[in-house]
Scaffold this motif. Structure first.
Motif, PDB file in Angstrom:
ATOM      1  N   SER A  11       0.709  -1.350   0.170  1.00 22.92           N
ATOM      2  CA  SER A  11      -0.049   0.018  -0.064  1.00 22.92           C
ATOM      3  C   SER A  11       0.741   1.281  -0.036  1.00 22.92           C
ATOM      4  N   ASP A  12       2.197   1.059  -0.017  1.00 18.97           N
ATOM      5  CA  ASP A  12       2.929   2.430   0.126  1.00 18.97           C
ATOM      6  C   ASP A  12       4.150   2.290  -0.605  1.00 18.97           C
ATOM      7  N   ILE A  13       4.242   1.747  -1.954  1.00 22.10           N
ATOM      8  CA  ILE A  13       5.104   1.722  -3.032  1.00 22.10           C
ATOM      9  C   ILE A  13       4.644   1.742  -4.302  1.00 22.10           C
ATOM     10  N   GLU A  14       4.543   2.809  -4.903  1.00 21.08           N
ATOM     11  CA  GLU A  14       4.191   3.239  -6.128  1.00 21.08           C
ATOM     12  C   GLU A  14       5.280   3.298  -7.374  1.00 21.08           C
ATOM     13  N   VAL A  15       5.052   2.626  -8.202  1.00 26.24           N
ATOM     14  CA  VAL A  15       5.978   2.629  -9.590  1.00 26.24           C
ATOM     15  C   VAL A  15       5.154   2.978 -10.588  1.00 26.24           C
ATOM     16  N   THR A  16       5.731   4.285 -11.197  1.00 26.02           N
ATOM     17  CA  THR A  16       4.971   4.840 -12.322  1.00 26.02           C
ATOM     18  C   THR A  16       5.709   4.762 -13.585  1.00 26.02           C
ATOM     19  N   VAL A  17       5.452   4.586 -14.734  1.00 25.30           N
ATOM     20  CA  VAL A  17       6.117   5.012 -15.916  1.00 25.30           C
ATOM     21  C   VAL A  17       6.109   6.316 -16.291  1.00 25.30           C
ATOM     22  N   ILE A  18       7.392   6.869 -16.377  1.00 27.01           N
ATOM     23  CA  ILE A  18       7.541   8.189 -16.742  1.00 27.01           C
ATOM     24  C   ILE A  18       7.717   8.528 -18.163  1.00 27.01           C
ATOM     25  N   ALA A  19       8.559   7.814 -18.845  1.00 27.99           N
ATOM     26  CA  ALA A  19       8.777   7.938 -20.415  1.00 27.99           C
ATOM     27  C   ALA A  19       9.149   6.567 -20.867  1.00 27.99           C
ATOM     28  N   VAL A  20       8.715   6.467 -21.953  1.00 26.29           N
ATOM     29  CA  VAL A  20       9.162   5.305 -22.872  1.00 26.29           C
ATOM     30  C   VAL A  20       9.946   5.797 -24.182  1.00 26.29           C
ATOM     31  N   GLN A  21      11.140   5.376 -24.352  1.00 28.06           N
ATOM     32  CA  GLN A  21      12.063   6.213 -25.350  1.00 28.06           C
ATOM     33  C   GLN A  21      12.989   4.743 -25.941  1.00 28.06           C
ATOM     34  N   GLY A  22      12.443   4.402 -27.177  1.00 27.63           N
ATOM     35  CA  GLY A  22      12.961   3.333 -27.631  1.00 27.63           C
ATOM     36  C   GLY A  22      12.774   1.840 -26.948  1.00 27.63           C
ATOM     37  N   ASP A  23      13.934   1.279 -26.541  1.00 27.28           N
ATOM     38  CA  ASP A  23      14.104   0.176 -25.530  1.00 27.28           C
ATOM     39  C   ASP A  23      14.280   0.657 -24.323  1.00 27.28           C
ATOM     40  N   GLN A  24      14.148   1.903 -23.852  1.00 29.20           N
ATOM     41  CA  GLN A  24      14.413   2.403 -22.515  1.00 29.20           C
ATOM     42  C   GLN A  24      13.216   2.809 -21.813  1.00 29.20           C
ATOM     43  N   VAL A  25      12.892   2.313 -20.730  1.00 29.83           N
ATOM     44  CA  VAL A  25      11.448   2.901 -19.878  1.00 29.83           C
ATOM     45  C   VAL A  25      12.284   3.713 -18.538  1.00 29.83           C
ATOM     46  N   LYS A  26      11.704   4.943 -18.617  1.00 25.34           N
ATOM     47  CA  LYS A  26      12.169   5.562 -17.262  1.00 25.34           C
ATOM     48  C   LYS A  26      10.895   5.317 -16.216  1.00 25.34           C
ATOM     49  N   LEU A  27      11.369   5.004 -14.922  1.00 23.17           N
ATOM     50  CA  LEU A  27      10.488   4.644 -13.775  1.00 23.17           C
ATOM     51  C   LEU A  27      10.525   5.720 -12.636  1.00 23.17           C
ATOM     52  N   GLY A  28       9.426   6.167 -12.090  1.00 24.84           N
ATOM     53  CA  GLY A  28       9.484   6.902 -11.062  1.00 24.84           C
ATOM     54  C   GLY A  28       8.988   6.030  -9.767  1.00 24.84           C
ATOM     55  N   ILE A  29       9.543   5.934  -8.613  1.00 23.03           N
ATOM     56  CA  ILE A  29       9.230   5.242  -7.804  1.00 23.03           C
ATOM     57  C   ILE A  29       9.214   5.996  -6.376  1.00 23.03           C
ATOM     58  N   TYR A  51      17.287   0.515  -4.829  1.00 25.97           N
ATOM     59  CA  TYR A  51      18.654   0.222  -5.877  1.00 25.97           C
ATOM     60  C   TYR A  51      18.262  -0.066  -7.036  1.00 25.97           C
ATOM     61  N   ARG A  52      19.226   0.129  -8.039  1.00 27.72           N
ATOM     62  CA  ARG A  52      19.192  -0.501  -9.335  1.00 27.72           C
ATOM     63  C   ARG A  52      19.765  -1.981  -8.901  1.00 27.72           C
ATOM     64  N   LYS A  53      19.156  -3.114  -9.693  1.00 18.53           N
ATOM     65  CA  LYS A  53      19.803  -4.415  -9.400  1.00 18.53           C
ATOM     66  C   LYS A  53      21.245  -4.523  -9.489  1.00 18.53           C
ATOM     67  N   GLU A  54      21.833  -3.994 -10.359  1.00 18.08           N
ATOM     68  CA  GLU A  54      23.182  -4.280 -10.750  1.00 18.08           C
ATOM     69  C   GLU A  54      23.967  -3.556  -9.482  1.00 18.08           C
ATOM     70  N   LEU A  55      23.467  -2.356  -8.958  1.00 16.27           N
ATOM     71  CA  LEU A  55      24.236  -1.638  -7.877  1.00 16.27           C
ATOM     72  C   LEU A  55      23.984  -2.467  -6.426  1.00 16.27           C
ATOM     73  N   PHE A  56      22.862  -3.033  -6.378  1.00 11.39           N
ATOM     74  CA  PHE A  56      22.623  -3.931  -5.296  1.00 11.39           C
ATOM     75  C   PHE A  56      23.621  -5.080  -5.220  1.00 11.39           C
ATOM     76  N   GLU A  57      23.810  -5.762  -6.479  1.00 16.18           N
ATOM     77  CA  GLU A  57      24.525  -6.920  -6.489  1.00 16.18           C
ATOM     78  C   GLU A  57      26.032  -6.556  -6.091  1.00 16.18           C
ATOM     79  N   GLU A  58      26.402  -5.291  -6.683  1.00 20.58           N
ATOM     80  CA  GLU A  58      27.859  -4.989  -6.423  1.00 20.58           C
ATOM     81  C   GLU A  58      27.819  -4.757  -4.727  1.00 20.58           C
ATOM     82  N   ILE A  59      27.238  -4.071  -4.288  1.00 13.77           N
ATOM     83  CA  ILE A  59      26.948  -3.774  -2.695  1.00 13.77           C
ATOM     84  C   ILE A  59      27.235  -5.117  -2.034  1.00 13.77           C
TER      85      ILE A  59
END
Length: 76
Positions: free
Chosen positions: A16-34, A43-51
């Motif tokens: 009930s407290d996390i909202e993910v919104t599609v901000i933009a779609v440009q080609g194969d890239q999707v921008k999300l707002g959280i 975290y981005r998954k690749e950054l979380f895995e690095e940590i």
């Protein structure tokens, strides 16, 4: 895995407290707002895995150092 289709400016809710919104779609890239409470880390998954990998490496160094100190005789 749940797969959903969303258009620009549409959202999904996680709990009930996390909202993910599609901000933009440009080609194969999707921008999300959280929107999430400050207590929730996002975290981005690749950054979380690095940590996680760095934490494992740091714990191994600490364990190795502990073993080295246990096996070292101190001289006065």
């Amino acid at each position: 895995m749940l797969i959903l289709s969303r258009k620009k400016d549409e959202s999904i809710l996680i709990g009930s407290d996390i909202e993910v919104t599609v901000i933009a779609v440009q080609g194969d890239q999707v921008k999300l707002g959280i929107k999430a409470p400050k207590k929730v880390d996002v975290y981005r998954k690749e950054l979380f895995e690095e940590i996680q990998n760095e934490n494992v490496e740091a714990s191994e160094i600490t364990l190795n150092l502990s073993e080295l100190l246990k096996n070292t005789k101190y001289r006065s």
